[in-house]
Design a protein around this motif. Sequence first.
Motif, short mmCIF file in Angstrom:
data_model
loop_
_atom_site.label_atom_id
_atom_site.label_comp_id
_atom_site.label_asym_id
_atom_site.label_seq_id
_atom_site.Cartn_x
_atom_site.Cartn_y
_atom_site.Cartn_z
N CYS A 8 34.20 38.56 -21.97
CA CYS A 8 33.45 39.21 -23.16
C CYS A 8 33.50 40.97 -23.68
N PRO A 9 33.10 41.33 -24.43
CA PRO A 9 33.20 42.33 -24.75
C PRO A 9 33.66 43.27 -24.68
N THR A 10 34.32 44.38 -25.17
CA THR A 10 34.88 45.73 -24.71
C THR A 10 33.48 46.74 -23.96
N ALA A 11 33.52 47.88 -24.07
CA ALA A 11 33.09 48.60 -23.44
C ALA A 11 32.83 49.58 -24.99
N ASP A 12 33.99 49.61 -25.92
CA ASP A 12 34.10 50.27 -27.22
C ASP A 12 33.72 49.31 -28.51
N ALA A 13 34.04 48.37 -27.69
CA ALA A 13 32.93 47.50 -29.13
C ALA A 13 31.84 47.42 -29.02
N PRO A 14 31.72 46.90 -31.03
CA PRO A 14 30.31 47.24 -31.15
C PRO A 14 28.84 46.02 -30.83
N ASP A 15 29.64 45.54 -30.25
CA ASP A 15 28.58 44.61 -29.57
C ASP A 15 28.85 44.25 -28.07
N ARG A 16 28.63 45.33 -27.03
CA ARG A 16 29.45 45.84 -25.64
C ARG A 16 28.75 44.94 -24.95
N ASP A 17 26.80 44.79 -25.92
CA ASP A 17 25.50 44.86 -24.62
C ASP A 17 26.13 43.33 -25.18
N ALA A 18 26.56 42.50 -25.91
CA ALA A 18 26.09 41.06 -25.85
C ALA A 18 27.44 40.77 -24.57
N VAL A 19 27.56 40.55 -23.22
CA VAL A 19 27.39 40.92 -21.96
C VAL A 19 27.15 40.70 -20.59
N HIS A 20 27.69 40.05 -20.00
CA HIS A 20 27.00 39.39 -18.23
C HIS A 20 26.48 40.52 -18.10
N LEU A 21 25.00 40.25 -17.10
CA LEU A 21 24.95 41.48 -16.50
C LEU A 21 25.07 41.47 -15.23
N ILE A 22 25.59 42.18 -14.22
CA ILE A 22 26.34 42.43 -13.00
C ILE A 22 25.28 42.96 -12.46
N ALA A 23 24.81 44.03 -12.45
CA ALA A 23 23.67 44.30 -11.72
C ALA A 23 22.02 44.68 -12.27
N SER A 24 20.68 44.59 -11.71
CA SER A 24 19.84 44.86 -12.67
C SER A 24 19.08 46.05 -11.77
N HIS A 25 18.32 46.73 -12.30
CA HIS A 25 17.93 48.16 -10.92
C HIS A 25 16.49 48.91 -12.41
N PRO A 26 16.12 47.45 -12.51
CA PRO A 26 14.54 48.25 -13.53
C PRO A 26 13.08 48.84 -12.58
N GLU A 27 13.87 49.47 -12.22
CA GLU A 27 12.76 50.42 -10.82
C GLU A 27 13.34 51.74 -10.90
N GLN A 28 14.49 51.78 -11.49
CA GLN A 28 15.89 52.77 -11.68
C GLN A 28 15.67 53.29 -12.97
N GLY A 29 15.67 51.93 -13.82
CA GLY A 29 15.54 52.11 -15.17
C GLY A 29 17.31 51.62 -16.23
N TRP A 30 18.13 51.23 -14.29
CA TRP A 30 18.60 51.24 -15.98
C TRP A 30 19.81 49.91 -15.48
N SER A 31 20.95 48.88 -16.10
CA SER A 31 21.13 48.12 -15.22
C SER A 31 23.01 48.27 -15.83
N LEU A 32 24.05 47.35 -14.72
CA LEU A 32 24.94 47.43 -14.85
C LEU A 32 25.66 46.67 -15.47
N LEU A 33 26.36 46.40 -16.51
CA LEU A 33 27.12 45.81 -17.64
C LEU A 33 28.46 44.85 -16.63
N CYS A 34 28.61 43.37 -17.20
CA CYS A 34 30.42 43.49 -16.37
C CYS A 34 31.48 44.29 -17.32
#
Length: 68
Positions: A8-34
Amino acid sequence: MCQHQPPCPTADAPDRDAVHLIASHPEQGWSLLCNGVLHFEDTGVLLPDGQVIRPCRPGRHEVAGSAA
């Protein structure tokens, strides 16, 4: 951090959001990407190196439906 093939794109890539979701916590308002990026509900981002990317908020003249 990412083990996907192709990687997947690295954290410093312009398309850094085009990755797999590792953890989602909508009740806390955040998600961790791979790629180690923390993505917040307000569109703010925290990169693995601690760099903060401020939320993308429309300006006064960029609000949908407003007369610019």
